[in-house]
Every structure is written in structure tokens, then in C-alpha cells.
Design an enzyme around this catalytic site. Sequence first.
Site, PDB file in Angstrom:
ATOM      1  N   GLY A 109       0.874  -1.176   0.000  1.00  0.00           N
ATOM      2  CA  GLY A 109       0.000   0.000   0.000  1.00  0.00           C
ATOM      3  C   GLY A 109       0.905   1.218   0.000  1.00  0.00           C
ATOM      4  N   ASP A 150      -1.264   4.677  -6.765  1.00  0.00           N
ATOM      5  CA  ASP A 150       0.085   4.715  -6.217  1.00  0.00           C
ATOM      6  C   ASP A 150       0.825   5.976  -6.629  1.00  0.00           C
ATOM      7  OD1 ASP A 150      -0.766   1.838  -6.235  1.00  0.00           O
ATOM      8  OD2 ASP A 150       1.099   1.730  -5.088  1.00  0.00           O
ATOM      9  N   ASN A 201      -2.052   2.672 -10.813  1.00  0.00           N
ATOM     10  CA  ASN A 201      -2.588   1.917  -9.678  1.00  0.00           C
ATOM     11  C   ASN A 201      -2.504   0.437 -10.034  1.00  0.00           C
ATOM     12  OD1 ASN A 201      -3.787   1.773  -7.059  1.00  0.00           O
ATOM     13  ND2 ASN A 201      -5.748   1.330  -8.009  1.00  0.00           N
ATOM     14  N   LYS A 202      -2.845  -0.398  -9.088  1.00  0.00           N
ATOM     15  CA  LYS A 202      -2.816  -1.855  -9.242  1.00  0.00           C
ATOM     16  C   LYS A 202      -3.380  -2.282 -10.597  1.00  0.00           C
ATOM     17  CE  LYS A 202      -1.548  -4.034  -6.746  1.00  0.00           C
ATOM     18  NZ  LYS A 202      -0.083  -4.145  -6.913  1.00  0.00           N
TER      19      LYS A 202
END
Lengths: 343, 343
Positions: free
Chosen positions: A45, A233, A243-244
Site C-alpha cells: 500500500g 500509487d 494503480n494496481k
Amino acid sequence: MQAIQWQNGLVTFIDQTKLPHTEEYITTSDYNVIIEAIKKLRIRGAPLIGIAAAYGVALACLELQRKKSQNYLVDLKIIIEEFKNTRPTAVNLFWALDRVAKFVSPLSDIDSVTNNIINEAIKIHTEDKLMCESIGKLGNQIVPEKANILTHCNTGALATGGEGTALAIIKYAQKAGKKINVFVDETRPLLQGARLTTWELMKAGINCTLITDNTAAFLLQQKKVDLILTGADRVTINGFAANKIGTYNLAVLAKFHNIPFYIAVPSSSIDLDIDKPEQIIIEERNPDEVRKIKDLYISPETVNVYNPSFDITPPELITGIITENNVYRYPYQPEFYKLKSSE
Amino acid sequence: MQAIQWQNGLVTFIDQTKLPHTEEYITTSDYNVIIEAIKKLRIRGAPLIGIAAAYGVALACLELQRKKSQNYLVDLKIIIEEFKNTRPTAVNLFWALDRVAKFVSPLSDIDSVTNNIINEAIKIHTEDKLMCESIGKLGNQIVPEKANILTHCNTGALATGGEGTALAIIKYAQKAGKKINVFVDETRPLLQGARLTTWELMKAGINCTLITDNTAAFLLQQKKVDLILTGADRVTINGFAANKIGTYNLAVLAKFHNIPFYIAVPSSSIDLDIDKPEQIIIEERNPDEVRKIKDLYISPETVNVYNPSFDITPPELITGIITENNVYRYPYQPEFYKLKSSE
């Protein structure tokens, strides 16, 4: 549950690779344990990685102090570089390390460097908790009274120093009396949604339903989702969001089905120095993350794999970007540019 | 490799739940083993299910013949119903069972019923092999000389009585000297792409790369895919296509990125009697398929799950539907209506 804590020169963190079956905490005085934990995603995270790295440097200071190191300035710089190399995509990591690094000065002795860095790390953590509270409160305004929310990966207490980013909004909305139901993408390959987000939501008493990532489209087609809410992120000054992996997929689906797509990030995740998606390094991780689940191969052992850990969503697909300061609306550049000028 | 074979009153099939690690065949004279195999996905893929069910009824005939059953007509009708209840979405199952059921007649003795049904089952299988060859050959015309093809689930020799539907096209194109590279969606929850398609493609010497389902969007954004090619379990007369969950996601992505999206099916998968997506029953399978991988829980054991096995892609998102007879283009209804009139 707190994902990370500093107490008397020791860092305690929850080993996220053991969840949801075992709630296991590791307490260490060894910064190498923190480096390994970030690399192996025991700590993950974007905001939490930043906090952990800052605490890791603080542990390193204490170790150099105990050893009465003569070269502590050089040693610390090397250790900070080691932390920088753990995860290349998360901007919070660099941001947090830069904040502690500015105390590594030849004008200070090791005791004051150590004290300053410990204080700064604690400050980063405290600010992050407050940031989560603000994101939750501010973000709540975009949540309808009755909301089916689809989320991806983990953006909660396990990803931050507080209650989370996207999940903080969901928790705040539920506490505010809204009727919340959350669909959780399992988030292959590492299954943060299945392992972590469902665990956090169930612990918080929030209704949730787990789906495979490729079920989201069908839910949207059936009008079972009111909004999509994820973290990020790293966001560029003009609003490209890394992001993921799978986030861009959701953004396309949201556009196609005319459903709002929001991301929630601490303002420290906005990288004001870049404006091109190519400037974001996309981490490609070990092919075995796809070939195996835990120790079990689910595919031929030698099959080629493409395993990017992140994707990039262009700004025009993002309905709003929620930080601790504001709910920004597309186009993002003019507003984010003001942040740059106020730096 | 043949997914199923009939020899001297015995059925031999590959247990697809053991792949890719173990290539294990089961040989049986017991139709109950076939029913269990269809339910447990040891035998899967719409065309293969139809063939297996027809052979299963043939095994039941032989058993009733051996037992000199007096009630064989009633018994056979009950057994055919049992087969119909194994998988509700696959239209080939009903189609194949109807073909063998028409020989269950009070005008025939058990020996001639048995012979007729065995012959019909073998005929269904042989036709399917030829159908695969025709789909491969016809479908090849939509494949460019150099093609990066994204596929989903398994549509090959493990799904049919021959070389497959979508995979038959890929195999034919490679044999025709085209430069083929295949991206394979792992296809959660049951991972048919990771377990079966990569195994088949590697065995056939075709370049392939395994991805998680949520990586497809990112590949398309990077223009790494020239076309998407999947199968379908059931197509309505106006072109709504039910296929493995995740297919609709790919169709939306293809539209958004302006990439062709084709499906390949035997004409027996076109259900000429229905024209509304709601008329297709979507099988919802056990939540543990999502909660667990093999025997391993990857989520909290009691989490709510939504696990539809199929989704439905609307005709306007499908560039073309390839059968053994034709490459159909949107709108499909006028052409499929002609098939109905020629029935």
C-alpha cells in the site's frame, strides 16, 4: 488493528502475506526486516510503504548509533538508497525517504540525526492518519445515501497509517448512516482484494461481496454498481493515475456504462514533476506470481508470463480525484499546477 | 491428444481437473462417471459436453441391455433427464441429448435402440471433428499474417471433439505459416486459460503468454493485441453470446480500443428459438470456486461471493461470429433467421 506502529525503538507490523487466515505481527529493531517486508509485500500500500521506509531508516539510525559508527552519514545514504530500490512505482516511498534524508547532514552529530529522523518518521505517520480521516470525510460527499460501490485491491488500514484512502471513504459513509454494499475485486495476481479488503470490511461490519476481476463488467451491465472507487500509487500533475493492474480496466468499464469512477489518494501521491504516463516506471514482478498461488502451480511451470504490477488510467476516464484537501474534477492540471506553485 | 474417445463400449476421457500437471485418462463403462465428470468439470467445453452426454447415454443403453431391463424406455428417459441437469447453460448438451433421445422409441427393441444411439453418438463426435476443421479453415481468413491474438478460457481440443473452435483457428493460422502470438487470459475462477489453453498451445508449439484477466485492458491500451477471439456456449438468433465470465469485459475493451472481437462456435451452439438475453439461464456456481484455489482458501472462509459462470455479450459488440459454415457479420438476425427457416 494498526498496520504499523513505532514503540521504544521497535517497529511492529502486521504480516499481510499471512492474512486473512492468520493475524500475525512482527516486531523488529532490524531495518533489513523492513526492506525485506516491503519487497515481499508483507508491508504494502503506497502510503504504508512510505511510513515503513521512514521508520526503517529510523531503525537504521538507532543501529548505527549503538555501533558508534564513524561513517554514519555515508552508511545512512546507502541504506536510504536500499529502501528506494524496494518498490519502484510508489511515489510515497521516495517522498517519505526524501523527508527523512534531509536530516542526514554533516552539521549534525549521530544523536541529533537519529532524534530528528525518528521524529520525522512519527510525524509522517501521524500526518497520514489525519490524511485518512480527511479523505474519508471529504470523499463521503460523493457517496449516495444508498450505494453499491465496486473497489479494487486494498486501500484501507492495511495500506496506510490510518483508516485508508478509498476504504476510509467507505467506512466514513457507513458510519454516517449510509446504506453501503461493497463489491470487492479479488485483484489477481496477489489477491489483495480477496485476502485483505474483504477481511478489513468484514472486521468493520460493512456488507461486502467478493468477485473475480472478470465479473465486474457483468455487474456493471446489470446496473448493480453505483460507483467505482479505488486508490492510486502515483498521479501525474495532469491526472494520469498509476494503480494496481486492473484499475484501467475498471475505468474503461465505468466510462462505457456511464458510472462514476473515482480515485482517492493522499496529496503526497501526486507527483507534480511529471506529466507523461511513460515517466511512471511500471514494476514487472516475478512470473511465478501468476504461475503459482502460494506454493501451487496453476499453469505449466515454464509458460511465458506478462506480469505488470500496475497500469495507468488516463485523466479523462477519472470522474474525480479525492485527496485530503479537495475533490478535484477533470481537467486536473490547472488545480494540481496550483499545488506546484505553492510548494 | 483426444479429449474423449469411444472404443468397444467404453468411454475414455482426459480428466481436465488434473491438467496441466498430470495428463490422466479415465476409461469407464459407467454413465454415472460421465455425469459426475460433466458436473465436476473433468469434462468441459460446450461441444465436448454434448459429445460426452451422447456417449454417456450410449453407455447407459449398454448397461440396461446387459441387465436385460424391462423398463429400458422409462429408465433411459430418466437418465437423459439426469444428463440434462448437469450444466444448465450449454445448449449443445440439450441438442446432443435430443439427437440420441429420438431413438428411444417403443417401436424398437433394446438392441436396436442401443445400436442406434451408439451410432448417433459416434456421428455427433465425427461431425464435431469436421466442424472444428471447418471453423479453423474459415476463421483463418480473419487472422492477419502477423497476429497478436488475445483469448479467454479454453476453446481447443479439450473443449471439443476435434481441434477446437477459437483455438482451431489459431492452430490453422499457425500451420498456414502466419506469425502467431497468443495472450491467454488465466480465466478465473477455474483457470481454464492458465491450466488448459497454455498447455494445449505449448503442446502445439504456438507462442503464448499467460496474463491475469485484469491485465488484458493494459495490453490493449499499449496496442499489443490485434484481435480478440473467444468461443461461446450459446448464441441467440439475434447474436447475444453467452460465454465464460469475463468475455463481456473483453468485448467492451475491444470496442473501446477499436480492436476486432470475434467469437467462434459450432452452429449447434446457436439457439434459434430465443432472442432475449434473459432467456439464457446463467449458471451460478459454488462460492468456494472463488474463495478457494484447489484446497486453499484465498479469502475469509465465510465471505459472500457472486460467482456467475457466464456473462452475455450483446451482438453490437461482436465483430463477427464464425461457425463451420460462415463468418457472419453484425447484424446477425437476418442470417441466423435463414438457418431457422432451413431447419
